[in-house]
Design a protein around this motif. Structure first.
Motif, mmCIF file in Angstrom:
data_model
loop_
_atom_site.group_PDB
_atom_site.id
_atom_site.type_symbol
_atom_site.label_atom_id
_atom_site.label_comp_id
_atom_site.label_asym_id
_atom_site.label_seq_id
_atom_site.Cartn_x
_atom_site.Cartn_y
_atom_site.Cartn_z
ATOM 1 N N GLU A 99 -27.316 -10.122 35.741
ATOM 2 C CA GLU A 99 -25.929 -9.883 35.382
ATOM 3 C C GLU A 99 -25.514 -10.824 34.249
ATOM 4 O OE1 GLU A 99 -24.294 -7.449 36.461
ATOM 5 O OE2 GLU A 99 -25.351 -6.862 38.295
ATOM 6 N N ALA A 100 -24.746 -10.299 33.313
ATOM 7 C CA ALA A 100 -24.327 -11.100 32.166
ATOM 8 C C ALA A 100 -23.261 -12.114 32.577
ATOM 9 C CB ALA A 100 -23.784 -10.198 31.062
ATOM 10 N N LEU A 101 -23.246 -13.253 31.906
ATOM 11 C CA LEU A 101 -22.198 -14.246 32.138
ATOM 12 C C LEU A 101 -20.875 -13.726 31.617
ATOM 13 C CD1 LEU A 101 -24.090 -17.509 31.084
ATOM 14 C CD2 LEU A 101 -23.483 -16.818 33.395
ATOM 15 N N ILE A 102 -19.815 -13.975 32.346
ATOM 16 C CA ILE A 102 -18.496 -13.528 31.912
ATOM 17 C C ILE A 102 -17.813 -14.643 31.127
ATOM 18 C CG2 ILE A 102 -18.255 -11.918 33.834
ATOM 19 C CD1 ILE A 102 -16.498 -13.968 35.245
ATOM 20 N N SER A 103 -16.775 -14.274 30.403
ATOM 21 C CA SER A 103 -16.066 -15.251 29.577
ATOM 22 C C SER A 103 -15.261 -16.217 30.446
ATOM 23 C CB SER A 103 -15.121 -14.536 28.613
ATOM 24 O OG SER A 103 -14.076 -13.908 29.339
ATOM 25 N N SER A 138 -12.096 -14.504 31.640
ATOM 26 C CA SER A 138 -12.336 -13.591 32.764
ATOM 27 C C SER A 138 -12.559 -14.363 34.050
ATOM 28 C CB SER A 138 -13.549 -12.706 32.477
ATOM 29 O OG SER A 138 -13.279 -11.808 31.420
ATOM 30 N N ASN A 139 -13.286 -15.448 33.948
ATOM 31 C CA ASN A 139 -13.540 -16.281 35.121
ATOM 32 C C ASN A 139 -12.238 -16.829 35.700
ATOM 33 O OD1 ASN A 139 -15.787 -17.625 36.747
ATOM 34 N ND2 ASN A 139 -14.551 -19.387 36.141
ATOM 35 N N GLN A 140 -11.336 -17.269 34.829
ATOM 36 C CA GLN A 140 -10.039 -17.801 35.280
ATOM 37 C C GLN A 140 -9.198 -16.709 35.939
ATOM 38 O OE1 GLN A 140 -8.546 -19.396 31.611
ATOM 39 N NE2 GLN A 140 -9.638 -21.357 31.847
ATOM 40 N N ASN A 141 -9.230 -15.520 35.355
ATOM 41 C CA ASN A 141 -8.454 -14.419 35.932
ATOM 42 C C ASN A 141 -9.014 -13.998 37.288
ATOM 43 O OD1 ASN A 141 -6.575 -14.232 33.883
ATOM 44 N ND2 ASN A 141 -7.782 -12.770 32.700
ATOM 45 N N LEU A 142 -10.336 -14.021 37.425
ATOM 46 C CA LEU A 142 -10.928 -13.683 38.721
ATOM 47 C C LEU A 142 -10.596 -14.739 39.767
ATOM 48 C CD1 LEU A 142 -14.420 -12.236 37.676
ATOM 49 C CD2 LEU A 142 -12.420 -10.986 38.504
ATOM 50 N N GLU A 143 -10.442 -15.999 39.337
ATOM 51 C CA GLU A 143 -9.992 -17.043 40.266
ATOM 52 C C GLU A 143 -8.598 -16.714 40.790
ATOM 53 O OE1 GLU A 143 -11.250 -19.589 41.716
ATOM 54 O OE2 GLU A 143 -13.229 -19.492 40.791
ATOM 55 N N LYS A 144 -7.738 -16.181 39.918
ATOM 56 C CA LYS A 144 -6.390 -15.778 40.356
ATOM 57 C C LYS A 144 -6.481 -14.648 41.379
ATOM 58 C CE LYS A 144 -4.202 -16.948 35.930
ATOM 59 N NZ LYS A 144 -3.509 -16.399 34.742
ATOM 60 N N LEU A 175 -10.479 -7.952 50.826
ATOM 61 C CA LEU A 175 -11.773 -8.559 51.146
ATOM 62 C C LEU A 175 -12.856 -8.042 50.188
ATOM 63 C CD1 LEU A 175 -12.998 -10.514 53.207
ATOM 64 C CD2 LEU A 175 -13.456 -8.549 54.707
ATOM 65 N N PHE A 176 -12.839 -6.729 49.945
ATOM 66 C CA PHE A 176 -13.816 -6.116 49.041
ATOM 67 C C PHE A 176 -13.634 -6.622 47.611
ATOM 68 C CE2 PHE A 176 -15.230 -2.166 46.660
ATOM 69 C CZ PHE A 176 -16.584 -2.418 46.828
ATOM 70 N N MET A 177 -12.376 -6.724 47.194
ATOM 71 C CA MET A 177 -12.075 -7.200 45.842
ATOM 72 C C MET A 177 -12.525 -8.650 45.677
ATOM 73 S SD MET A 177 -8.598 -6.296 43.807
ATOM 74 C CE MET A 177 -7.590 -6.865 45.136
ATOM 75 N N THR A 178 -12.359 -9.462 46.710
ATOM 76 C CA THR A 178 -12.796 -10.865 46.658
ATOM 77 C C THR A 178 -14.309 -10.956 46.497
ATOM 78 O OG1 THR A 178 -10.954 -11.523 48.087
ATOM 79 C CG2 THR A 178 -12.778 -13.067 47.866
ATOM 80 N N GLN A 224 -18.600 -13.502 39.162
ATOM 81 C CA GLN A 224 -18.700 -14.927 38.804
ATOM 82 C C GLN A 224 -20.102 -15.487 39.065
ATOM 83 O OE1 GLN A 224 -15.548 -16.650 41.234
ATOM 84 N NE2 GLN A 224 -14.227 -16.859 39.425
ATOM 85 N N GLN A 225 -20.972 -14.651 39.608
ATOM 86 C CA GLN A 225 -22.348 -15.016 39.973
ATOM 87 C C GLN A 225 -22.396 -16.054 41.094
ATOM 88 O OE1 GLN A 225 -24.926 -15.777 36.623
ATOM 89 N NE2 GLN A 225 -24.268 -13.922 35.541
#
Length: 732
Positions: A66-70, A73-79, A101-104, A111-112
């Motif tokens: 899987e490719a590394l995300i920006s 994007s990583n910060q938004n996924l933390e939110k 739960l699925f979205m988490t 985020q790998q």
């Protein structure tokens, strides 16, 4: 308005809000409503935007990793994770709990953070049958594979495929299939991957996906060196609905196959058709590179260079320009043997938009050609110094020429500076005269800064001349200069033989070393190198005759051992011997003039691999260096005596036997303290380092220093635990 209507409106104002509240408060609906709008909706919006961005990032269909995300994007996924955590913590009765739960889990996956992702997917599965049960199972299999639990992951994905077929979930079925294939390719199980793809392509409904799968199938056939099936797969792509990239690259690969099979005219026609299609205008550089390659194969080097030059200038911000520069560099190096021009283009590649691998190759090529220039310059300067010694007046003349050149150079610089100053003064005067008429201050200011199109020309009265370097003043004797030239020519020959892969030029320099400098320290090694030249020319008779010369006449030179191996007089050491690579590394250090480290590592081999066939050779090599490079004859004798004692039947022991006897006699007659005898430990350290008694060559009356011929030892590298100053003594 009538009183009846007014009464009705008043009643509705009271009843409608009460009805809405009652409706939303029953059976947890109010809880769901507030959750959705206060937390879940925001998390879902952020996640869908980021997931869309991740999924739309171009990548290989069967890419395993899987490719590394920006960072963004990583910060938004933390939110997203934070908001979903609140839902799962405080809104356990909400119908959005499983979705959160699925979205988490998916956020952790992107985020790998695969362990955390797997935990969430397993928690979701533990909830029992939900609308997301099959989805979570798919992601469990994907996550297990990323965690390198391959068997479990593949098994889960196989179950997912079976269930997806029953439930007619085509998207999940395809994704499970793709992940299985990506694993097979990652594990280089290409045959099974091809079989899986042929199975997969039969059940795909999407024409776009089918086109991409056929393209990837063609690439796998190329890896398997099966151009016929690869061509058939690439031809299938056009039968469906390929994306722009898939269509372009499948047609490109198909035309390449025709080129590689020798169908140059057919290949040229295919590439020209692509070049003439307007939809491929942004990728024309790659097409023109292929056309240039066909001209090169046909032997039309001039047309090839013209096309490459056009690509270089037209597509400067494209990878094709960097590749064109690399191809030009190769042509200048290999076809025209113009190393200066090749070096320029290799240098340009390193700052181009090309793959890291191509940049590294270009850097190495540049380094080699820079060494070539340096060797030539060194040889030229050394020969000039010889001329200056033989004809001192030449040094005076060249010094005067250099001084005059420096004066002309300074005069040229002064002239240019004056012309620039005059131009600026004229422009300022123009500004003064014209400001009141035009009022265009910015335009007039351009005259001063040099940005105006009609600048005042600079008339340089001095023509450009060749650079003259300061004459090198001789500081050593002619004999020393001859030895230095011999070394430079020998190194230049090696450069041609190994790095530039031009063995005929290497032979030319090797023969110069032998004919022009017959008594140099590289003489034996040069003979051996010429022998290896004839080996690659399949002239074993001539090669063996040269190896025999080394073997018969240079027994005190370590290259003698390599000649003996070539003649079959010594059994070659197997690469499985753990000491082998260590020995090669130690030898490399010796050739790089790291003699102290080389001695330590040769001794390390002798200590740690005493049963290895290389142990005696390593002991001999360490003694040889101490004798000839360090002039530490006592320490060398210690090692030689250990060699004679422990490996008396080896050719190395026989080589030093007579020499060591003479040394012992001279030590005894001069009443110097004797060399300690070897003991079972065999650990070398120092004897009297200041002793003046030298190891003598047998057959000579006087003690003489044995001059080193650079060896070809098969290297070693383990450092001994107790060795100091590279001197040796037997510990008692």
């Amino acid at each position: 308005m009538s009183k009846r209507i007014q009464l009705f409106l008043f009643t509705m104002k009271i009843i409608f809000p009460i009805s809405i509240i009652a409706l939303l408060s029953g059976c947890g609906l109010w809880s769901d409503f507030t959750t959705y709008f206060n937390t879940y909706y925001n998390a879902k919006s952020i996640f869908e935007e980021e997931e869309s961005s991740i999924l739309n990032t171009p990548k290989n269909l069967f890419e395993f990793k899987e490719a590394l995300i920006s960072t963004k994007s990583n910060q938004n996924l933390e939110k997203v994770i934070e908001k979903c955590s609140k839902i799962m913590q405080f809104e356990t009765e909400s119908s959005y709990f499983d979705k959160a739960l699925f979205m988490t889990g998916k956020a952790f996956y992107y985020q790998q953070s695969y362990s955390k992702a797997l935990r969430k997917f397993l928690e979701l599965s533990a909830l029992g049958e939900t609308d997301l049960s099959l989805d979570s199972k798919l992601w469990i299999g994907k996550t297990q594979i990323q965690l390198r639990d391959f068997d479990a992951g593949i098994t889960v994905l196989e179950d997912v495929k079976t269930e997806a077929l029953k439930e007619e979930r085509e998207e999940i079925y395809s994704e499970a299939f793709i992940k299985q294939i990506s694993y097979l390719i990652y594990s280089e199980n290409y045959s099974e991957a091809i079989a899986k793809i042929n199975e997969f392509v039969e059940v795909i409904d999407s024409d776009e996906l089918k086109a991409e799968v056929y393209y990837q199938l063609g690439r796998l056939y190329l890896i398997q060196n099966d151009p016929e099936n690869a061509a058939n797969a690439f031809m299938q792509v056009d039968q469906y609905d390929p994306s722009f990239d898939v269509e372009f690259y499948s047609r490109l690969e198909y035309a390449r196959i025709k080129k590689q099979e020798g169908m140059l005219d057919e290949s040229m026609q295919l590439f020209e058709e692509m070049r003439d299609e307007d939809k491929f205008r942004d990728s024309l550089g790659m097409v023109e590179l292929e056309i240039a390659d066909i001209y090169y194969i046909k032997g039309d080097t001039d047309q090839t260079l013209d096309l490459l030059t056009n690509i270089d200038s037209t597509y400067q911000k494209n990878e094709s320009a960097g590749i064109a520069r690399f191809r030009k560099a190769e042509i200048y190096e290999k076809d025209f043997v113009q190393y200066d021009s090749a070096m320029v283009y290799y240098g340009r590649v390193t700052s181009s938009i090309v793959s890291r691998e191509l940049k590294e190759i270009a850097k190495e090529k540049y380094r080699v050609l820079d060494k070539y220039k340096l060797y030539h310059k060194n040889i030229h300067d050394l020969r000039r110094q010889i001329s200056y010694i033989e004809f001192p007046e030449l040094f005076v003349q060249d010094s005067v020429k250099y001084e005059e050149y420096q004066k002309r150079k300074q005069a040229r610089a002064d002239s240019i500076a004056l012309a620039n100053s005059d131009r600026l003064a004229q422009n300022r005067q123009l500004i003064t005269n014209m400001t009141s008429e035009t009022g265009d201050v910015p335009a007039l200011n351009n005259l001063v800064t040099g940005q105006q199109g009609n600048q005042v020309p600079i008339n340089n009265p001095l023509t450009v001349e060749e650079v003259i370097y300061p004459p090198p003043k001789p500081t050593v004797s002619i004999d020393s200069l001859h030895k230095m030239i011999a070394k430079e020519q020998y190194d230049l020959g090696n450069l041609f033989f190994t790095d530039l892969n031009v063995p005929d030029s290497a032979l030319n320099y090797y023969e110069k070393v032998l004919s022009e400098y017959p008594n140099n320290r590289y003489y034996a090694k040069t003979i051996y190198s010429i022998g290896t030249y004839y080996l690659i020319k399949d002239d074993k008779v001539k090669a063996d005759s040269l190896f025999q010369v080394v073997y018969d006449n240079y027994k005190n030179d370590t290259v003698y051992l390599e000649a003996a191996k070539q003649l079959g007089k010594i059994q070659r050491t197997s690469d499985s011997d753990p000491a082998y690579n260590l020995y090669l590394a130690a030898e490399e250090k010796y050739y790089n003039s790291e003699v102290d480290e080389a001695v330590k590592e040769f001794i390390g081999i002798y200590k740690n691999y005493s049963k290895s066939p290389l142990a005696s050779q390593a002991l001999f090599a360490a003694g040889f260096i101490l004798e000839n490079d360090k002039h530490d004859f006592d320490s060398a004798a210690v090692l030689y005596k250990s060699l004679l004692s422990e490996y008396q039947n080896t050719p190395y022991a026989k080589t030093i036997m007579a020499k060591l006897n003479i040394y012992e006699q001279e030590k005894s007659s001069s009443k110097q303290s004797s060399i300690p005898e070897s003991v079972s430990s065999g650990t070398p350290t120092v004897s009297n380092k200041n002793s003046k008694t030298e190891l003598s060559t047998p057959g000579k009356q006087d003690s003489v220093e044995i001059k080193r011929k650079q060896p070809l030892l098969p290297a070693l590298q383990q450092k001994p635990e107790t060795v100091q100053d590279t001197t040796v003594r037997i510990e008692e």
